[in-house]
Design a protein around this motif. Structure first.
Motif, PDB file in Angstrom:
ATOM      1  N   ARG A  33       0.512  -0.712  -3.123  1.00  0.00           N
ATOM      2  CA  ARG A  33       0.802  -1.851  -3.987  1.00  0.00           C
ATOM      3  C   ARG A  33       0.038  -3.096  -3.522  1.00  0.00           C
ATOM      4  NH1 ARG A  33       5.149  -3.354  -7.074  1.00  0.00           N
ATOM      5  NH2 ARG A  33       6.428  -1.631  -6.264  1.00  0.00           N
ATOM      6  N   LEU A  34       0.047  -3.348  -2.238  1.00  0.00           N
ATOM      7  CA  LEU A  34      -0.617  -4.534  -1.700  1.00  0.00           C
ATOM      8  C   LEU A  34      -2.135  -4.403  -1.768  1.00  0.00           C
ATOM      9  CD1 LEU A  34       1.735  -5.184   1.351  1.00  0.00           C
ATOM     10  CD2 LEU A  34       1.772  -6.276  -0.893  1.00  0.00           C
ATOM     11  N   VAL A  35      -2.638  -3.179  -1.598  1.00  0.00           N
ATOM     12  CA  VAL A  35      -4.078  -2.952  -1.754  1.00  0.00           C
ATOM     13  C   VAL A  35      -4.500  -3.275  -3.179  1.00  0.00           C
ATOM     14  CG1 VAL A  35      -5.885  -1.187  -1.805  1.00  0.00           C
ATOM     15  CG2 VAL A  35      -4.268  -1.252   0.097  1.00  0.00           C
ATOM     16  N   ILE A  70      -1.766  -7.304   4.744  1.00  0.00           N
ATOM     17  CA  ILE A  70      -0.786  -6.241   4.519  1.00  0.00           C
ATOM     18  C   ILE A  70       0.061  -6.040   5.764  1.00  0.00           C
ATOM     19  CG2 ILE A  70      -0.505  -3.777   4.056  1.00  0.00           C
ATOM     20  CD1 ILE A  70      -3.072  -3.897   2.401  1.00  0.00           C
ATOM     21  N   ALA A  71      -0.583  -6.056   6.928  1.00  0.00           N
ATOM     22  CA  ALA A  71       0.144  -5.886   8.183  1.00  0.00           C
ATOM     23  C   ALA A  71       1.178  -6.986   8.367  1.00  0.00           C
ATOM     24  CB  ALA A  71      -0.838  -5.875   9.360  1.00  0.00           C
ATOM     25  N   SER A 103      -3.702  -1.676  12.912  1.00  0.00           N
ATOM     26  CA  SER A 103      -4.212  -0.305  13.068  1.00  0.00           C
ATOM     27  C   SER A 103      -3.380   0.692  12.255  1.00  0.00           C
ATOM     28  CB  SER A 103      -4.192   0.085  14.541  1.00  0.00           C
ATOM     29  OG  SER A 103      -2.877  -0.007  15.075  1.00  0.00           O
ATOM     30  N   THR A 104      -2.057   0.432  12.163  1.00  0.00           N
ATOM     31  CA  THR A 104      -1.183   1.313  11.372  1.00  0.00           C
ATOM     32  C   THR A 104      -1.520   1.210   9.894  1.00  0.00           C
ATOM     33  OG1 THR A 104       0.599   1.041  12.995  1.00  0.00           O
ATOM     34  CG2 THR A 104       1.203   1.875  10.807  1.00  0.00           C
ATOM     35  N   VAL A 105      -1.768  -0.017   9.433  1.00  0.00           N
ATOM     36  CA  VAL A 105      -2.156  -0.215   8.037  1.00  0.00           C
ATOM     37  C   VAL A 105      -3.466   0.498   7.750  1.00  0.00           C
ATOM     38  CG1 VAL A 105      -2.863  -1.919   6.323  1.00  0.00           C
ATOM     39  CG2 VAL A 105      -0.933  -2.395   7.852  1.00  0.00           C
ATOM     40  N   LYS A 106      -4.392   0.419   8.697  1.00  0.00           N
ATOM     41  CA  LYS A 106      -5.677   1.081   8.525  1.00  0.00           C
ATOM     42  C   LYS A 106      -5.505   2.579   8.352  1.00  0.00           C
ATOM     43  CE  LYS A 106     -10.260   1.464  10.632  1.00  0.00           C
ATOM     44  NZ  LYS A 106     -11.106   1.076  11.793  1.00  0.00           N
TER      45      LYS A 106
END
Length: 321
Positions: A272-274, A283-284, A292-295
């Protein structure tokens, strides 16, 4: 007076069909949604279908003899061609929208339509029964399309049913007009005496069902309305209120898109945020996650959807949703 009314009535049908075709073409060029390309071709075929009617109606009106039926088909083989193009295009639009990619399903109904129409044209003796059965092939194709949509609605997941439920008004309206087409054919072919035309009680010979024209107008309204929203969303420099419109578009399609590709709940939140255009850092911060988790989540989303980057992901979302 009746002939003048027929002239302007036919002109309006021609104008609406070509405008709807142009709107679908614009929507396709912006979104690359193949269902809109199919709708564009369908409305274009209807334009040519009505053009034949336009010619035949005035040929009949100028003729000295009264035909055997109020309906008159100037060229049944040409009518089969235009009808096949029309219904095939709209059937492929439905197949594209419902992820039906089997070739036998995509083109089988059109083969049956053409074969049945040709057999009726060649084997059945002329008369009202011949015309009724010939026109019934068009109605049968409509019933097939609408029936298939209903079957898919029952068999789909809850997310897909919610997406399809948003189109319930258009669907019910199409069924009502489809039934009206069948009833009008019965009334015109079996209860209206052609002599009434000569007496002036019926002002002209219609070649096509008025309810069928009403169905085309109904479809044109629905499709043009959708294209208008689509083009507004993709406007290069949208007005300030467009942000809310984009958000509604994302909300409407997100659950179905996530279900389609098997995204997890967290991946859906990231998606959604992308789609809102935010980078990994933002987003993070919004989801209280490490960058790194978002990536990793973004990488998994791209992998599951088969897209190479965010731009292609956004384009795929527009096409699927």
């Amino acid at each position: 007076m009746g002939l003048i009314a027929l002239f302007y009535y036919t002109l309006i049908i021609l104008l609406v069909s070509i405008m709807a075709s142009a709107a679908c073409l614009s929507g396709y060029l912006v979104s690359h949604r193949r269902s809109l390309a199919c709708a564009c071709v369908g409305f274009l075929f209807y334009f040519f279908d009505v053009t034949l009617v336009f010619l035949d109606d005035f040929m009949v009106s100028a003729a000295a003899n009264v035909p055997d039926s109020v309906y008159f088909i100037g060229s049944q083989p040409v009518s089969i061609i235009t009808g096949c193009g029309l219904f095939t295009a709209f059937w492929l639009m439905v197949c594209e929208s419902l992820d039906e990619h089997r070739r036998v399903m995509q083109f089988g109904p059109s083969v049956v339509f053409v074969a049945a129409s040709v057999l009726i044209y060649v084997l059945m003796p002329s008369g009202n029964a011949h015309l009724f059965v010939f026109y019934a092939m068009r109605t049968a194709y409509l019933v097939w399309i609408l029936g298939y949509i209903g079957i898919k609605f029952v068999g789909q997941s809850e997310a897909w049913r919610q997406r399809m439920w948003r189109h319930r008004v258009g669907y019910v309206g199409a069924w009502v007009l489809c039934i009206a087409i069948f009833v009008e054919n019965i009334v015109i072919l079996f209860y209206v005496d052609p002599v009434l035309v000569q007496s002036g009680a019926v002002p002209f010979f219609p070649e096509r069902n008025f309810a069928e024209n009403a169905l085309m107008l109904w479809m044109a309204v629905l499709v043009v309305r959708y294209c208008w929203k689509l083009l507004s969303i993709h406007f290069e420099k949208p007005p300030a209120e467009a942000e809310g419109r984009v958000g509604k578009f994302i909300n409407a399609g997100l659950a179905g898109y996530a279900q389609h590709y098997g995204l997890s709940a967290r991946e859906t939140e990231v998606l959604r945020l992308v789609l809102e255009g935010k980078d990994n850092q933002n987003i993070a911060g919004e989801l209280s996650l490490a960058a790194s988790t978002v990536k990793v989540h973004v990488h998994n989303i791209l992998k599951k959807t088969g897209q190479a980057n965010r731009q292609e992901l956004m384009r795929d979302f527009r096409m699927v949703s």
